[in-house]
Design a protein around this motif. Structure first.
Motif, mmCIF file in Angstrom:
data_model
loop_
_atom_site.group_PDB
_atom_site.id
_atom_site.type_symbol
_atom_site.label_atom_id
_atom_site.label_comp_id
_atom_site.label_asym_id
_atom_site.label_seq_id
_atom_site.Cartn_x
_atom_site.Cartn_y
_atom_site.Cartn_z
ATOM 1 N N GLU A 116 -11.254 -35.566 47.721
ATOM 2 C CA GLU A 116 -10.988 -33.720 47.443
ATOM 3 C C GLU A 116 -9.639 -33.799 47.275
ATOM 4 O O GLU A 116 -9.248 -32.946 47.432
ATOM 5 C CB GLU A 116 -12.123 -33.346 48.175
ATOM 6 C CG GLU A 116 -13.065 -33.058 47.842
ATOM 7 C CD GLU A 116 -14.373 -32.148 49.115
ATOM 8 O OE1 GLU A 116 -13.935 -31.485 49.773
ATOM 9 O OE2 GLU A 116 -15.646 -32.154 48.262
ATOM 10 N N ASP A 117 -9.111 -34.381 48.572
ATOM 11 C CA ASP A 117 -7.216 -34.542 48.175
ATOM 12 C C ASP A 117 -6.933 -35.690 47.309
ATOM 13 O O ASP A 117 -5.790 -35.812 47.808
ATOM 14 C CB ASP A 117 -6.850 -35.419 50.279
ATOM 15 C CG ASP A 117 -7.286 -36.547 49.979
ATOM 16 O OD1 ASP A 117 -8.370 -37.237 49.200
ATOM 17 O OD2 ASP A 117 -6.925 -37.328 51.117
ATOM 18 N N SER A 118 -7.259 -35.922 46.014
ATOM 19 C CA SER A 118 -7.135 -36.476 45.014
ATOM 20 C C SER A 118 -5.774 -35.352 44.268
ATOM 21 O O SER A 118 -5.504 -34.442 44.599
ATOM 22 C CB SER A 118 -7.808 -36.823 44.587
ATOM 23 O OG SER A 118 -8.123 -38.050 44.958
ATOM 24 N N VAL A 119 -5.100 -36.074 43.572
ATOM 25 C CA VAL A 119 -4.123 -35.215 42.386
ATOM 26 C C VAL A 119 -4.617 -35.483 41.722
ATOM 27 O O VAL A 119 -5.057 -37.032 41.021
ATOM 28 C CB VAL A 119 -2.908 -35.918 42.843
ATOM 29 C CG1 VAL A 119 -1.822 -34.848 42.115
ATOM 30 C CG2 VAL A 119 -2.084 -35.600 44.093
ATOM 31 N N MET A 120 -4.159 -34.446 40.632
ATOM 32 C CA MET A 120 -4.706 -34.820 38.801
ATOM 33 C C MET A 120 -3.367 -34.261 37.878
ATOM 34 O O MET A 120 -3.419 -32.844 38.050
ATOM 35 C CB MET A 120 -5.761 -34.406 38.983
ATOM 36 C CG MET A 120 -6.727 -34.643 37.437
ATOM 37 S SD MET A 120 -8.011 -34.667 37.248
ATOM 38 C CE MET A 120 -8.392 -32.381 36.898
ATOM 39 N N LEU A 121 -2.653 -34.881 37.153
ATOM 40 C CA LEU A 121 -2.102 -34.205 36.379
ATOM 41 C C LEU A 121 -2.893 -34.236 34.629
ATOM 42 O O LEU A 121 -3.559 -34.569 34.199
ATOM 43 C CB LEU A 121 -1.013 -35.056 35.752
ATOM 44 C CG LEU A 121 -0.382 -34.623 34.774
ATOM 45 C CD1 LEU A 121 0.870 -33.323 35.057
ATOM 46 C CD2 LEU A 121 0.693 -35.626 34.629
ATOM 47 N N ALA A 122 -3.293 -33.061 33.930
ATOM 48 C CA ALA A 122 -3.255 -32.781 32.626
ATOM 49 C C ALA A 122 -2.388 -32.313 31.980
ATOM 50 O O ALA A 122 -1.680 -31.704 32.282
ATOM 51 C CB ALA A 122 -4.231 -31.789 33.222
ATOM 52 N N VAL A 123 -2.928 -32.897 30.879
ATOM 53 C CA VAL A 123 -1.799 -32.499 29.520
ATOM 54 C C VAL A 123 -2.445 -31.561 28.355
ATOM 55 O O VAL A 123 -3.056 -32.472 28.392
ATOM 56 C CB VAL A 123 -0.297 -33.365 28.921
ATOM 57 C CG1 VAL A 123 -0.190 -33.386 28.080
ATOM 58 C CG2 VAL A 123 0.155 -34.471 30.615
ATOM 59 N N LYS A 124 -1.784 -31.149 28.020
ATOM 60 C CA LYS A 124 -2.474 -30.167 26.751
ATOM 61 C C LYS A 124 -1.530 -29.973 25.394
ATOM 62 O O LYS A 124 -0.361 -29.730 25.836
ATOM 63 C CB LYS A 124 -2.945 -28.951 27.387
ATOM 64 C CG LYS A 124 -3.063 -28.338 25.801
ATOM 65 C CD LYS A 124 -3.925 -28.811 25.163
ATOM 66 C CE LYS A 124 -4.893 -28.436 23.305
ATOM 67 N NZ LYS A 124 -4.410 -26.298 23.541
ATOM 68 N N CYS A 125 -1.540 -31.171 24.234
ATOM 69 C CA CYS A 125 -0.446 -30.898 23.116
ATOM 70 C C CYS A 125 -1.722 -31.123 22.120
ATOM 71 O O CYS A 125 -1.687 -32.321 21.478
ATOM 72 C CB CYS A 125 0.876 -32.045 23.262
ATOM 73 S SG CYS A 125 1.976 -31.444 21.975
ATOM 74 N N GLY A 126 -2.397 -30.258 21.683
ATOM 75 C CA GLY A 126 -2.906 -30.202 20.045
ATOM 76 C C GLY A 126 -3.454 -29.047 19.290
ATOM 77 O O GLY A 126 -1.954 -28.821 18.844
ATOM 78 N N ASP A 127 -4.555 -28.668 19.480
ATOM 79 C CA ASP A 127 -4.400 -27.100 18.282
ATOM 80 C C ASP A 127 -4.387 -26.143 18.936
ATOM 81 O O ASP A 127 -4.345 -26.386 19.920
ATOM 82 C CB ASP A 127 -6.160 -27.805 17.882
ATOM 83 C CG ASP A 127 -6.432 -26.389 16.387
ATOM 84 O OD1 ASP A 127 -5.104 -26.165 15.994
ATOM 85 O OD2 ASP A 127 -7.301 -26.224 16.905
ATOM 86 N N THR A 128 -4.420 -24.985 18.106
ATOM 87 C CA THR A 128 -4.153 -23.509 18.756
ATOM 88 C C THR A 128 -5.156 -22.768 18.011
ATOM 89 O O THR A 128 -5.082 -22.836 16.649
ATOM 90 C CB THR A 128 -2.287 -23.209 18.858
ATOM 91 O OG1 THR A 128 -1.937 -23.922 19.566
ATOM 92 C CG2 THR A 128 -2.986 -21.535 18.877
ATOM 93 N N TRP A 129 -6.018 -22.100 18.610
ATOM 94 C CA TRP A 129 -6.734 -21.243 17.137
ATOM 95 C C TRP A 129 -8.009 -21.416 18.499
ATOM 96 O O TRP A 129 -8.599 -21.908 19.720
ATOM 97 C CB TRP A 129 -7.402 -22.520 16.006
ATOM 98 C CG TRP A 129 -8.422 -21.176 15.424
ATOM 99 C CD1 TRP A 129 -7.504 -20.498 14.958
ATOM 100 C CD2 TRP A 129 -9.760 -21.266 14.918
ATOM 101 N NE1 TRP A 129 -8.775 -19.527 13.737
ATOM 102 C CE2 TRP A 129 -9.765 -20.735 14.154
ATOM 103 C CE3 TRP A 129 -10.759 -22.242 15.823
ATOM 104 C CZ2 TRP A 129 -11.790 -20.567 14.407
ATOM 105 C CZ3 TRP A 129 -12.452 -22.578 15.502
ATOM 106 C CH2 TRP A 129 -12.100 -20.897 14.933
ATOM 107 N N ASN A 130 -8.654 -19.931 18.613
ATOM 108 C CA ASN A 130 -9.599 -18.856 18.999
ATOM 109 C C ASN A 130 -9.790 -19.328 20.027
ATOM 110 O O ASN A 130 -8.651 -19.061 20.757
ATOM 111 C CB ASN A 130 -11.365 -20.204 18.029
ATOM 112 C CG ASN A 130 -12.564 -19.041 18.442
ATOM 113 O OD1 ASN A 130 -12.342 -17.749 18.119
ATOM 114 N ND2 ASN A 130 -13.295 -19.720 18.119
#
Lengths: 641, 634
Positions: free
Chosen positions: B353-367
């Motif tokens: 519960e004290d971990s760090v997470m990085l999330a990256v998004k570069c994909g589709d765009t729609w709906n």
């Protein structure tokens, strides 16, 4: 010195004694070329592309034993060694410019020319002379090339930046020279191994999206042009042939790659009574190709390559190679490729043709990379017909430093593409560092008279177009060209056509027409007039063109606008284009009813017997279902039953 | 029961006689709910069935009949958007509304069908077939009738609607015409959704990118859970799976575990919030359905046991109690994942519960996938620190269309205050979607580069955003080439106490936006870091997220280079590698290093390069390749 790098005296004698008038004529041509060189002396050398002059002199010497040829050969050798230009840039490397390009094409030319001269005339020099020459060539050519291109802790270049034609040409010629003088330089065999690895790395290079660098060889296809494709295999094959003679093995496992390159050249060749043609995309240079002969010489001949060799008739630059391979070309089986179409999806080239016979019809499409010798030509096309280029590429420039090159030949304006408000692809795409998103070819198909591909030029024209699809559909007697474009802004969209005055292209959809000045045939001044068909976008930024190439002049093309679409008839064939499929409709399907045919396709075809479809899942008429698939398909509908 | 679509009487008896105190408590609460339904004069079919099959009280049957009739008579059976005069008569007739009705009716008939008279059973079955099953089949599935294609309506709607009708037909197969045929066709349509590879001509994405789904976690859960509801019905009745679905489901589970961030003490979950995503979740619905379906593993059990599950899943939980608590569990171990087709990447320290997470998004765009090319989130200290603004609670609100789905609702770049075109989301995709390249997670080097050139192609010739996570800091380096000269802005939606720091020169503004579903009043602020392009259109940002609050980064400008020092690590950013140099290599000399890489890393005596082919120091070669690579040089 490694003697007889391409041929031995015995092989020359065999050619000399072979009893065939055509071969004797080639031998005569080669000898005449050698004699002309003798007359001109070293003035016969221009500094690049001298290989056939030199090889003719070498051949004539072995054929006749006449010392005038060996004297010239040695004279040429010393002339090349004494000339001052060894570097591509003006200066020799120093600390300030050590990462500039020093050992380049010029160094490669010297490697190639001296390889042949030393291989055939080296033994006439004294041991001391041979040693000194080898040391000089090692110091001035081989080592700088190795240091610039491959040596760890020294190399400057990488495949991701300089991995185009330079890499393979320079390394192949340097490898050839290393092989020829291997007994006079230290660690030659180790260097040859390093060259082999670096050459193999070029052929298998997969590209690097971060540098927008395409894969080098796409099933034999090469993105810079057919001319530069030749540069990328021809000198390598000289080297590989010599390597095989020296070591009894190929430099690397190259047979399948070389065979695919042969197929690419065959599929991009157009046989004509008038001239030889190779597909002209990019800086293609002269259309005369030698690769087929080099492949045959290398032992990779096939019936298709022999057919290609026989069909490519021009003697202007390939007479030496034609002579060398004559026996195989004319004594073994030869026939044209069975495949009438080809698609090289990674470089974005496709060809369709009705046959490989002379003066047949060939459609060629380009939608791929733009950089260096690959032009700003996304969704471009050419038509070869009746032995000529009827709808053409403006071709290569008179010189890469000429103003017309940057201003016109490489730009979108010089190609059969779309412009937005008179603007095409950004100049930086070509000049600097690629269109970062290359064009694509999708849904390629050639099945029982249904020939189709769609060029997606959205990436290269992404500054103006949200979507840029150009559909090519070749049916019985005609080819449809349908542009479906969505622009960010409102404005004028222009369809450029560079074509002979008498051509079979007809713009069917409503538009205005303007004429513009262009360049062709390497002219420095405007000498061509091309047509722009112009429309304005609708109020959502959409624009469409429907054009047709009428191949069967006995047929009549009719064009009718229908609700949300259009209908084209030609002979027994009717084509419906569904304008509702242009992306305007979201969260619904774009079903249209055209002449009672219900469909969601972009295009529906009825050839009088059956239906075909482009990107659709439904064809229904009169209560009958002719196609019903859960996702969209392209081709004859009955294939999906 | 007409059939055992949901549970067997034996299973209910087992619950009734549960001895495990926790299970007994759960079961008692369920049975109490059934009793209350009697008191209230009605309830859902499942609740009524729980009551009837454990008590035999026939009042439940009467309430079930009443509910069946209520479902028939009230509420919509066709889409409220449907207009027969639009779309050439091919407007959307059957939709989510129809799917719900069909689901309800078939559930009622499964549980109470054999307690009805023959006439009643026939009546309800005929009406359901006529009003729901057949219209759905005609619109979505049946050859010769079908309106939709996977290429246009093949998003969450397709799988939800076709799964629901497949479930209903499975239950009512013998009560409706051509039941066998309809079931076969419906299963084909369901299967086709999972298998769909995408269609570039329609800019349509594949539905399962190794388990990931382009519309985000919430719509993944909706889609997969609806499928699993059908698949459980099918398996409970036939003993088989509708098709060979196990790999799809296992991969889907992995995607959810990779997207999950264990959060606060109430054990509410955060999931990567890209697109229209509800946060925080008490729990997703599909994991329990998956256990019920028999496709579970120790990681899934760990996930479920460590969540406070929503009460609405009590029956599911009770039915899988032995499976859940009788087998071992294991904390997930995957610390990074890449889904290149949907354009999601995630890196994390772990699942604590004290971990760090990085999330990256570069994909589709729609709906439900937003205009968020090169967007990123950081989860830390049990919550999103650099966040996605998620979704508005009203999809029809101005705030949704003008902010939540737009570039400005995300941590992305703008050019002259403009982001992706509004048509990308609203209408028909970004035609050249974003890409993720060079994903690496090796021995402490975590890296991915987001290529947002396509979605921002109207303004940017090139748009690369590099994410580099080393030890206790994350670097974000933007390398942009614009067609024109202008202002480039780096947007940051973050908590006030974020450690994010812009290192490269930029001027900062604060703007107002929305968050937490609010769509009426602006209720948050975000930061805008601005820089101007040079005269060739190039612009760059270099930012850091320190993860060690006791260490400050040092930033130095060298010739054509930015240098960042943090703890025992030095990163050199080679600004010559931005594409300005053609026909030469972009070799730079940075301190004593020589390299053509975009970044050079010195970390505790080790070296790494980002997209480089050589690294030398003091005339010694550390690394040499013929073509560029990303990773540790050694």
């Amino acid at each position: 010195m490694f003697k007889d790098v391409l041929f031995t005296k015995a092989e020359v004698t065999e050619i000399k004694e072979y009893d065939d008038s055509r071969l004797k004529a080639y031998v005569k041509d080669v000898c005449e070329k050698a004699d002309t060189a003798v007359q001109k002396g070293t003035g016969s050398l221009v500094g690049y592309d001298d290989k056939y002059t030199i090889l003719s002199v070498c051949f004539a010497y072995y054929l006749s034993g006449d010392s005038k040829y060996s004297d010239l050969g040695k004279e040429m050798l010393f002339h090349i060694l004494e000339s001052n230009r060894w570097y591509d840039c003006e200066e020799e490397p120093c600390e300030e410019n050590k990462y500039d390009i020093h050992a380049g094409l010029y160094t490669g030319h010297k490697c190639l020319d001296t390889s042949f001269l030393l291989s055939y005339f080296g033994e006439q020099l004294s041991e001391e002379e041979q040693k000194l020459i080898a040391e000089k060539l090692y110091k001035k050519a081989i080592l700088p090339i190795m240091e610039q291109w491959i040596l760890p802790n020294k190399k400057v270049h990488t495949l991701d930046t300089m991995g185009h034609n330079f890499w393979i040409y320079i390394l192949s010629t340097a490898a050839l020279l290393t092989l020829v003088i291997k007994d006079h330089i230290p660690d030659a065999e180790k260097y040859i191994e390093m060259f082999n690895k670096a050459i193999a790395a070029w052929y298998v290079y997969k590209g690097n999206p971060l540098n927008a660098k395409p894969q080098n060889i796409d099933n034999g296809g090469y993105y810079e042009s057919t001319g530069y494709a030749e540069t990328c295999s021809h000198e390598y094959m000289f080297y590989a042939y010599a390597h095989n003679r020296a070591f009894g093995k190929h430099p690397f496992d190259d047979s399948e790659i070389m065979a695919s390159i042969g197929r690419f050249h065959t599929q991009t060749f157009y046989s004509s009574d008038k001239d030889d043609y190779s597909l002209e995309f990019g800086d293609c240079g002269d259309p005369y190709r030698d690769t087929q002969f080099a492949l045959i010489l290398y032992g990779l001949g096939t019936p298709e390559l022999r057919w290609f060799a026989r069909e490519s008739k021009s003697p202007t630059c390939d007479v030496f190679m034609r002579m060398m391979t004559w026996k195989e070309v004319y004594t073994k089986e030869a026939y044209p490729p069975k495949e009438l179409s080809a698609c090289y999806s990674k470089i974005g080239w496709a060809t369709f043709r009705d046959s490989h016979e002379k003066n047949s019809t060939m459609l060629a499409i380009k939608c791929g990379d733009t950089w260096n010798h690959a032009h700003a030509d996304c969704a471009h096309f050419s038509l070869y017909r009746k032995g000529d280029t009827e709808i053409y590429d403006s071709g290569s420039p008179p010189g890469y430093s000429k103003p017309s090159y940057q201003k016109y030949y490489v730009t979108s304006q010089a190609h059969n593409v779309l412009l937005f408000n008179d603007k095409g692809q950004d100049f930086r795409d070509n000049y600097k560092n690629h269109a970062h998103i290359p064009g694509r070819l999708l849904n390629y198909i050639d099945d029982s008279g249904f020939r189709y591909v769609v060029a997606d030029g959205t990436g290269p024209m992404g500054r103006y177009f949200r979507k840029h699809h150009r559909h090519f559909l070749w049916l019985d007697g005609f080819i449809l060209v349908y542009d479906d474009v969505e622009c960010y802004d409102f404005g004028k969209v222009s369809f450029l056509l560079h074509a002979r005055e008498k051509n079979c292209f007809k713009m069917l959809s409503p538009c205005t027409e303007t004429k513009h000045e262009g360049y062709i045939n390497k002219s420095e001044k405007p000498n061509d007039i091309y047509t722009a068909f112009n429309v304005h976008t609708d109020d959502e930024g959409h624009a469409k063109f429907v054009g047709a190439i009428l191949l069967d002049e006995k047929q009549e093309l009719k064009y009718n606008e229908i609700t949300d679409g259009c209908k084209i008839t030609c002979g027994k064939t009717t084509v419906y284009i569904n304008f509702r499929s242009d992306g305007k409709i979201m969260h619904r399907n774009c079903i249209n009813i055209m002449d009672g045919i219900t469909t969601d396709a972009v295009i529906v075809v009825n050839d009088g017997e059956k239906y075909g479809i482009v990107n659709g899942s439904i064809i229904r008429k009169d209560g009958n279902s002719y196609l019903d698939t859960l996702s969209r398909v392209t081709g004859w509908a009955d294939k999906y039953k | 029961m007409l059939n055992t679509a949901f549970f067997t009487e034996e299973e209910l008896l087992k619950l009734k006689n549960a001895t495990d105190p926790e299970l007994k408590k759960l079961a008692d609460s369920l049975f109490e709910g059934a009793e209350k339904a009697l008191e209230n004069g009605g309830g859902g079919f499942i609740t009524l069935a729980l009551g009837y099959y454990t008590t035999g009280n026939k009042e439940y049957i009467e309430l079930a009949k009443k509910e069946l009739q209520n479902q028939l008579d009230n509420g919509l059976w066709i889409s409220e958007e449907y207009d027969p005069n639009k779309y050439n008569g091919y407007d959307i007739r059957t939709s989510i509304e129809t799917e719900r009705k069909v689901g309800q009716m078939s559930t009622g008939l499964s549980l109470f069908g054999d307690l009805l008279s023959e006439e009643e059973l026939k009546y309800y079955a005929d009406e359901t077939y006529k009003k729901g099953i057949l219209p759905i089949m005609e619109d979505w599935v049946l050859p010769g009738k079908r309106i939709h294609a996977l290429d246009t309506m093949g998003h969450n709607f397709w799988i939800v609607i076709t799964s629901a009708v497949a479930g209903a037909i499975t239950i009512m197969k013998d009560l409706i015409p051509d039941g066998e045929y309809l079931l076969k066709e419906a299963i084909n349509a369901v299967k086709a959704w999972f298998e769909y590879p995408g269609n570039p001509m329609n800019a349509k994405q594949q539905n399962s990118d190794n388990g990931a789904y382009h519309e985000g976690v919430t719509y993944f859960d909706y889609s997969y859970n609806t499928y699993l509801t059908f698949a459980n019905i099918y398996r409970n009745i036939t003993g088989e799976h509708p098709f060979d679905d196990v790999e799809y489901l296992k991969k889907g589970l992995k995607f959810i575990l990779n997207s999950w961030f264990p959060a606060d003490n109430e054990k509410k979950d955060y999931y990567i919030g890209f697109g229209d995503c509800e946060q925080p979740h008490c729990s997703l619905s599909f994991p329990l359905s998956l256990v019920r379906y028999g496709v579970d593993n120790a990681e899934l059990r760990y996930y479920l046991k460590n969540r406070n599950l929503n009460k609405k899943y009590d029956l599911q939980k009770a039915l899988v109690w032995d499976e859940l608590y009788g087998k071992e569990d294991k904390k997930p171990e995957t610390k990074s994942a890449l889904y290149p087709n949907v354009g999601w990447a995630m890196f994390r320290e772990g699942y604590d519960e004290d971990s760090v997470m990085l999330a990256v998004k570069c994909g589709d765009t729609w709906n439900h996938a937003h205009a968020d090319a090169c967007h990123f989130n950081l989860y830390r200290n049990r919550r999103p620190e650099i966040f996605d603004t998620l979704q508005a609670y009203s999809y029809s609100s101005d705030a949704y269309h003008k902010y939540y789905v737009e570039s400005i609702g995300h941590n992305v770049l703008l050019f002259n205050d403009k982001g992706q075109d509004f048509r990308d989301n609203y209408k028909n995709h970004t035609h050249c979607k974003g890409q993720l390249y060079n994903f690496t997670d090796e021995d402490g080097l975590r890296y991915v580069v987001a290529d947002g050139t396509g979605p921002m192609g109207r303004y940017f010739r090139k748009h690369h955003r590099h994410f580099l996570w080393l030890d206790d800091f994350i670097l974000i380096y933007d390398d942009v080439e614009c067609y024109e000269c202008g202002k480039v802005s780096f947007l940051l939606h973050a908590k006030d106490e974020t450690t994010f720091k812009m290192l490269s020169p930029a001027w900062v503004e604060t703007k107002k936006g929305y968050i937490d579903g609010e769509f009426k009043e602006e209720n948050c602020t975000y930061k805008v870091y601005n820089t101007n392009t040079d005269d060739e259109g190039h612009a760059k940002f270099l930012a850091i997220i320190p993860l060690n609050e006791n260490v400050e980064p040092e930033f130095t400008e060298l010739t054509d280079c930015w240098k960042v020092e943090y703890n025992n690590t030095i990163v050199y950013v080679n600004r010559r590698a931005d594409g300005k140099i053609a026909h030469r290599n972009c070799i730079n000399v940075m301190d004593s290093y020589v390299s053509d890489a975009e970044m050079v890393i010195e970390n505790n005596g080790r070296h790494a390069v980002i997209n480089g082919s050589l690294l030398r120091k003091d005339d010694k070669s550390i690394f040499e390749k013929l073509s560029r690579i990303t990773g540790w040089a050694e």
